[in-house]
Design an enzyme around this catalytic site. Structure first.
Site, PDB file in Angstrom:
ATOM      1  N   LYS A   1      -4.226   2.947  11.485  1.00 19.85           N
ATOM      2  CA  LYS A   1      -5.519   3.330  12.049  1.00 19.85           C
ATOM      3  C   LYS A   1      -6.554   3.412  10.924  1.00 19.85           C
ATOM      4  O   LYS A   1      -6.184   3.613   9.764  1.00 19.85           O
ATOM      5  CB  LYS A   1      -5.398   4.660  12.803  1.00 19.85           C
ATOM      6  CG  LYS A   1      -4.856   5.831  11.968  1.00 19.85           C
ATOM      7  CD  LYS A   1      -5.933   6.454  11.095  1.00 19.85           C
ATOM      8  CE  LYS A   1      -5.359   7.141   9.911  1.00 19.85           C
ATOM      9  NZ  LYS A   1      -6.362   7.340   8.851  1.00 19.85           N
TER      10      LYS A   1
ATOM     11  N   LEU B   1      -3.251  -2.477   5.256  1.00 24.96           N
ATOM     12  CA  LEU B   1      -4.338  -2.981   4.419  1.00 24.96           C
ATOM     13  C   LEU B   1      -5.556  -2.063   4.509  1.00 24.96           C
ATOM     14  O   LEU B   1      -5.636  -1.196   5.385  1.00 24.96           O
ATOM     15  CB  LEU B   1      -4.722  -4.391   4.883  1.00 24.96           C
ATOM     16  CG  LEU B   1      -3.699  -5.498   4.659  1.00 24.96           C
ATOM     17  CD1 LEU B   1      -4.094  -6.734   5.462  1.00 24.96           C
ATOM     18  CD2 LEU B   1      -3.581  -5.825   3.178  1.00 24.96           C
TER      19      LEU B   1
ATOM     20  N   ASP C   1     -11.187   7.682   8.818  1.00 20.61           N
ATOM     21  CA  ASP C   1      -9.912   8.096   8.253  1.00 20.61           C
ATOM     22  C   ASP C   1      -9.275   9.246   9.026  1.00 20.61           C
ATOM     23  O   ASP C   1      -8.090   9.180   9.382  1.00 20.61           O
ATOM     24  CB  ASP C   1     -10.105   8.507   6.792  1.00 20.61           C
ATOM     25  CG  ASP C   1      -8.781   8.758   6.085  1.00 20.61           C
ATOM     26  OD1 ASP C   1      -7.814   8.028   6.375  1.00 20.61           O
ATOM     27  OD2 ASP C   1      -8.719   9.671   5.243  1.00 20.61           O
TER      28      ASP C   1
ATOM     29  N   SER D   1       2.798  -9.535  -0.637  1.00 21.99           N
ATOM     30  CA  SER D   1       1.683  -9.067  -1.454  1.00 21.99           C
ATOM     31  C   SER D   1       0.990 -10.297  -2.020  1.00 21.99           C
ATOM     32  O   SER D   1       1.594 -11.380  -2.096  1.00 21.99           O
ATOM     33  CB  SER D   1       2.185  -8.164  -2.595  1.00 21.99           C
ATOM     34  OG  SER D   1       1.137  -7.872  -3.498  1.00 21.99           O
ATOM     35  N   ARG D   2      -0.249 -10.144  -2.411  1.00 26.00           N
ATOM     36  CA  ARG D   2      -0.925 -11.249  -3.104  1.00 26.00           C
ATOM     37  C   ARG D   2      -0.386 -11.405  -4.526  1.00 26.00           C
ATOM     38  O   ARG D   2      -0.712 -12.362  -5.216  1.00 26.00           O
ATOM     39  CB  ARG D   2      -2.430 -11.016  -3.098  1.00 26.00           C
ATOM     40  CG  ARG D   2      -3.047 -11.090  -1.692  1.00 26.00           C
ATOM     41  CD  ARG D   2      -4.562 -11.068  -1.741  1.00 26.00           C
ATOM     42  NE  ARG D   2      -5.149 -11.258  -0.422  1.00 26.00           N
ATOM     43  CZ  ARG D   2      -5.590 -10.289   0.354  1.00 26.00           C
ATOM     44  NH1 ARG D   2      -5.481  -9.034  -0.045  1.00 26.00           N
ATOM     45  NH2 ARG D   2      -6.123 -10.553   1.532  1.00 26.00           N
TER      46      ARG D   2
ATOM     47  N   ALA E   1       0.823  -1.207   0.000  1.00 23.68           N
ATOM     48  CA  ALA E   1       0.000   0.000   0.000  1.00 23.68           C
ATOM     49  C   ALA E   1       0.862   1.265   0.000  1.00 23.68           C
ATOM     50  O   ALA E   1       1.998   1.272   0.482  1.00 23.68           O
ATOM     51  CB  ALA E   1      -0.924   0.003   1.216  1.00 23.68           C
TER      52      ALA E   1
END
Length: 328
Positions: free
Chosen positions: A95, A72, A175, A34-35, A10
């Site tokens: 967070k 994530l 956020d 990572s995927r 990310a």
């Protein structure tokens, strides 16, 4: 040295946190997961990280890391924090660590049964500007605190951004609404008792895009507004009987202006400016986390504090559906 694994590629990790960990004195990044293995290798190569994994599970099972940093989407924080803790890894999670206060109980249980450190990444609590606010208030620099006023806004109408996707935990309160709350609680050591609030949602996205909040802390009040669709602004002001403290770039150091605070006396005949030109807030966060994980007693945000902070956000949502006060 505490060895970090980064759970995803990310942007906040790539641009802010990984460089900070690599710059820190007591920790380093030894793995990226990572995927998509190619993306993990690309990020690992960028930061000279020795290990790349094509799945989160594979990295958690590895003995190449002691801790994980989790950036994530918010909706996945609880799941992967528990998985990381159950793998015996310390966890620094972005967070908000959860979207409901009750969800944090499962994180506390995972922390305790695995005897690991789990903390929410509130970088503001590690910065010298907020440490200074706390010490000034404790010293009575503004007399009796009566009112705290704050704002945190930016403009983002990107439909593909997770902040505008409810299923990923998007919305202004998760956020950025957490910041006026955590910072006020951090510097005063007090908890709000009740909330009044108005919240507006985007008709297309369904996410909350504006909130105006009033929180009663007993002998002082906090009022703030946040928005994801207003011109960018950040400010926090602590107003007392003998003066006030204004924090100029309170949450994103140097991105919304100088990282400084101004202390002004009662009749404006004197003011002091405290500047912090090199706070490196993410490095300080990583170093404090590593020190605590290594058993050296550094102060970090506890999950119990995270639950109290999330209880305020939960109460804001409830208060927005009614007139009058809502207990926290």
């Amino acid at each position: 040295m505490l060895r970090f694994g980064i759970l995803s590629t990310a942007k906040i990790g790539r641009e802010l946190v990984v460089p900070a960990i690599q710059d820190a004195e007591n920790c380093l990044v030894t793995a990226v997961a990572s995927r998509d293995l190619a993306r993990a290798r690309e990020m690992a190569d960028r930061f000279s990280v020795p290990h790349a994994f094509g799945s989160y599970e594979e990295m958690l099972a590895s003995d190449t890391i002691d801790a994980v940093y989790i950036p994530l989407p918010t909706s996945q924080h609880v799941e992967w924090t528990i998985k990381a803790a159950d793998a015996g890894k310390h966890v620094l999670c972005e967070k908000p660590i959860a979207l409901k206060a009750d969800e944090i109980d499962s994180l506390i249980a995972a922390r305790d049964r695995n005897k690991v450190l789990v903390t929410e990444a509130y970088m503001v609590t590690y910065t010298p500007v907020w440490q200074k606010v706390r010490s000034l208030l404790a010293a009575g620099a503004i007399g009796r605190l009566r009112h705290v006023q704050g704002a945190f806004t930016y403009f983002n109408r990107d439909a593909g951004n997770m902040r505008n996707i409810p299923e990923l935990g998007g919305g202004g309160l998760p956020d950025i609404g957490v910041y006026p709350t955590i910072s006020t609680r951090f510097v005063t050591g007090r908890e709000p008792l009740r909330i009044q609030a108005v919240t507006e949602r985007d008709p297309e996205f369904g996410t909350d895009i504006y909130s105006s909040v009033k929180a009663d802390f007993g002998d002082f009040e906090l009022s703030f507004y946040i928005s994801t669709q207003m011109a960018a602004r950040q400010v926090m002001v602590f107003h007392g009987t003998d003066g006030f403290i204004e924090v100029k770039s309170p949450f994103n150091a140097d991105r919304y202006g100088a990282e400084e605070l101004e202390l002004t006396n009662r009749n404006h005949s004197e003011s002091q400016i405290f500047r912090f030109p090199d706070s490196r807030q993410y490095r300080r966060e990583a170093e404090a986390f590593a020190s605590a994980a290594l058993g050296k007693g550094a102060e970090v945000v506890t999950l119990e504090s995270s639950k109290l902070n999330q209880k305020v956000i939960d109460a804001i949502y409830r208060a927005s559906e009614k007139d009058g006060w809502e207990p926290v």
